[in-house]
Design a protein around this motif. Structure first.
Motif, PDB file in Angstrom:
ATOM      1  N   SER A  81       0.838  -1.200   0.000  1.00  0.00           N
ATOM      2  CA  SER A  81       0.000   0.000   0.000  1.00  0.00           C
ATOM      3  C   SER A  81       0.875   1.253   0.000  1.00  0.00           C
ATOM      4  O   SER A  81       0.635   2.202  -0.768  1.00  0.00           O
ATOM      5  CB  SER A  81      -0.905  -0.026   1.239  1.00  0.00           C
ATOM      6  OG  SER A  81      -1.351   1.254   1.567  1.00  0.00           O
ATOM      7  N   THR A  85       1.356   3.895  -3.134  1.00  0.00           N
ATOM      8  CA  THR A  85       1.018   5.310  -2.931  1.00  0.00           C
ATOM      9  C   THR A  85       2.191   6.207  -3.307  1.00  0.00           C
ATOM     10  O   THR A  85       2.017   7.250  -3.970  1.00  0.00           O
ATOM     11  CB  THR A  85       0.630   5.563  -1.449  1.00  0.00           C
ATOM     12  OG1 THR A  85      -0.379   4.626  -1.080  1.00  0.00           O
ATOM     13  CG2 THR A  85       0.122   6.968  -1.242  1.00  0.00           C
ATOM     14  N   LYS A  89       2.248   9.026  -6.273  1.00  0.00           N
ATOM     15  CA  LYS A  89       2.616  10.406  -5.932  1.00  0.00           C
ATOM     16  C   LYS A  89       3.741  10.873  -6.869  1.00  0.00           C
ATOM     17  O   LYS A  89       3.680  11.968  -7.422  1.00  0.00           O
ATOM     18  CB  LYS A  89       3.066  10.400  -4.470  1.00  0.00           C
ATOM     19  CG  LYS A  89       3.104  11.728  -3.815  1.00  0.00           C
ATOM     20  CD  LYS A  89       1.733  12.268  -3.533  1.00  0.00           C
ATOM     21  CE  LYS A  89       1.853  13.773  -3.317  1.00  0.00           C
ATOM     22  NZ  LYS A  89       0.597  14.464  -3.334  1.00  0.00           N
ATOM     23  N   ILE A  96      -5.178  11.192  -4.525  1.00  0.00           N
ATOM     24  CA  ILE A  96      -4.964   9.809  -4.077  1.00  0.00           C
ATOM     25  C   ILE A  96      -5.663   9.593  -2.734  1.00  0.00           C
ATOM     26  O   ILE A  96      -5.400  10.306  -1.770  1.00  0.00           O
ATOM     27  CB  ILE A  96      -3.453   9.502  -3.918  1.00  0.00           C
ATOM     28  CG1 ILE A  96      -2.680   9.897  -5.184  1.00  0.00           C
ATOM     29  CG2 ILE A  96      -3.222   8.040  -3.573  1.00  0.00           C
ATOM     30  CD1 ILE A  96      -1.163   9.841  -5.031  1.00  0.00           C
ATOM     31  N   VAL A  98      -6.306   6.717   0.203  1.00  0.00           N
ATOM     32  CA  VAL A  98      -5.736   5.444   0.639  1.00  0.00           C
ATOM     33  C   VAL A  98      -6.423   4.942   1.903  1.00  0.00           C
ATOM     34  O   VAL A  98      -6.699   5.711   2.823  1.00  0.00           O
ATOM     35  CB  VAL A  98      -4.216   5.586   0.931  1.00  0.00           C
ATOM     36  CG1 VAL A  98      -3.571   4.213   1.092  1.00  0.00           C
ATOM     37  CG2 VAL A  98      -3.509   6.367  -0.146  1.00  0.00           C
ATOM     38  N   LEU A 109       1.520   7.328   5.399  1.00  0.00           N
ATOM     39  CA  LEU A 109       0.751   7.793   4.228  1.00  0.00           C
ATOM     40  C   LEU A 109       0.671   9.316   4.206  1.00  0.00           C
ATOM     41  O   LEU A 109       0.779   9.958   3.162  1.00  0.00           O
ATOM     42  CB  LEU A 109      -0.658   7.190   4.245  1.00  0.00           C
ATOM     43  CG  LEU A 109      -0.745   5.686   4.029  1.00  0.00           C
ATOM     44  CD1 LEU A 109      -2.161   5.196   4.266  1.00  0.00           C
ATOM     45  CD2 LEU A 109      -0.278   5.309   2.616  1.00  0.00           C
ATOM     46  N   ALA A 114      -0.359  11.340   0.729  1.00  0.00           N
ATOM     47  CA  ALA A 114      -1.686  10.850   0.304  1.00  0.00           C
ATOM     48  C   ALA A 114      -2.687  11.979   0.572  1.00  0.00           C
ATOM     49  O   ALA A 114      -2.612  12.648   1.602  1.00  0.00           O
ATOM     50  CB  ALA A 114      -2.070   9.613   1.111  1.00  0.00           C
TER      51      ALA A 114
END
Ligand code: ADP
Length: 218
Positions: A81, A85, A89, A96, A98, A109, A114
């Motif tokens: 994950s 991400t 990016k 985005i 998440v 994150l 994110a």
């Protein structure tokens, strides 16, 4: 929101996002590394592909940059994950969202940029607990650590008074943003609006003030 969506990870959470967006007529690219999961979404999403999104070249070849919103719904595999991400990016994806599995995951994150982080299990648990704790609170939405929106059932004591009579703003710093009456939702409220038994007030305020309000109306 408009534009095209890509959803990575077709578990329960990602899957329900794909279904809902598709049902509402949006274009969705559904991605998962698991063939069976991808097959499940063949007739539902606009396109479904088997891909490992921790591989930058794979994401590039899918033209992921051109999607307006990408949702990373990889659950258990926190490493995948985070890496996914990070690549999204770096490729310059505009928005985005998440799914975070725990607080450490969320922290990382946030650090890598994110745009929206969601904690579906935790948030839903908080919501349900708040609903269970009070018979007067029908629904609850956490806006931030300080502010919430709650739906309050009008008690016998509150009924047949106007918004001015109730004066929730000066007594509790709480603002009534809508009244739900049967099927109707009234949002342009006049100060002399009469509250009826059976109504629900949608109220925004600071959590401490809302707690006080809730105790007072019991
Ligand atoms: P949920 O809790 O929402 O059901 P799961 O953890 O079951 O979530 O589902 C996550 C999905 O993400 C799985 O279908 C898994 O195959 C997929 N997934 C995991 N790692 C990757 C990856 N690197 N690339 C693409 N999909 C992945």
């Amino acid at each position: 929101m408009n534009g095209e969506f890509a959803v990575i990870g077709l578990g329960r959470f990602g899957g329900s996002i794909v279904r809902e967006l598709s049902k509402n007529g949006y274009d969705v690219l559904a991605i998962d590394s698991d063939e069976e999961r991808v097959n499940e979404y063949m007739g539902i999403a606009t396109h479904s592909v088997i891909a490992d999104t921790t591989d930058e070249n794979v994401l590039k070849s899918l033209g992921i940059r051109n999607f307006d919103h990408v949702i990373v719904a990889i659950g258990e595999n926190i490493q995948a994950s985070i890496l996914t991400t990070l690549i999204l990016k770096e490729l310059g994806v505009q928005s985005i969202t998440v799914k975070a599995t725990n607080d450490y995951h969320e922290k990382v994150l946030r650090k890598i940029g994110a745009d929206f982080i969601v904690h579906p299990e935790r948030d839903m648990g908080v919501r349900i607990a708040n609903g269970l704790m009070s018979s007067n609170i029908l629904d609850y939405l956490d806006l931030s650590q300080e502010f919430s929106i709650v739906e309050i059932k009008v008690s016998d004591r509150m009924a047949n008074q106007t918004l001015i009579d109730l004066d929730l703003r000066s007594k509790y710093g709480a603002n009534v943003v809508a009244i739900k009456r049967g099927e109707n939702v009234m949002i342009s409220l006049q100060a002399d609006e009469l509250i009826e038994k059976g109504d629900y007030l949608v109220v925004i305020g600071e959590n401490d003030d809302l707690d006080r309000l809730e105790r007072a109306i019991h």
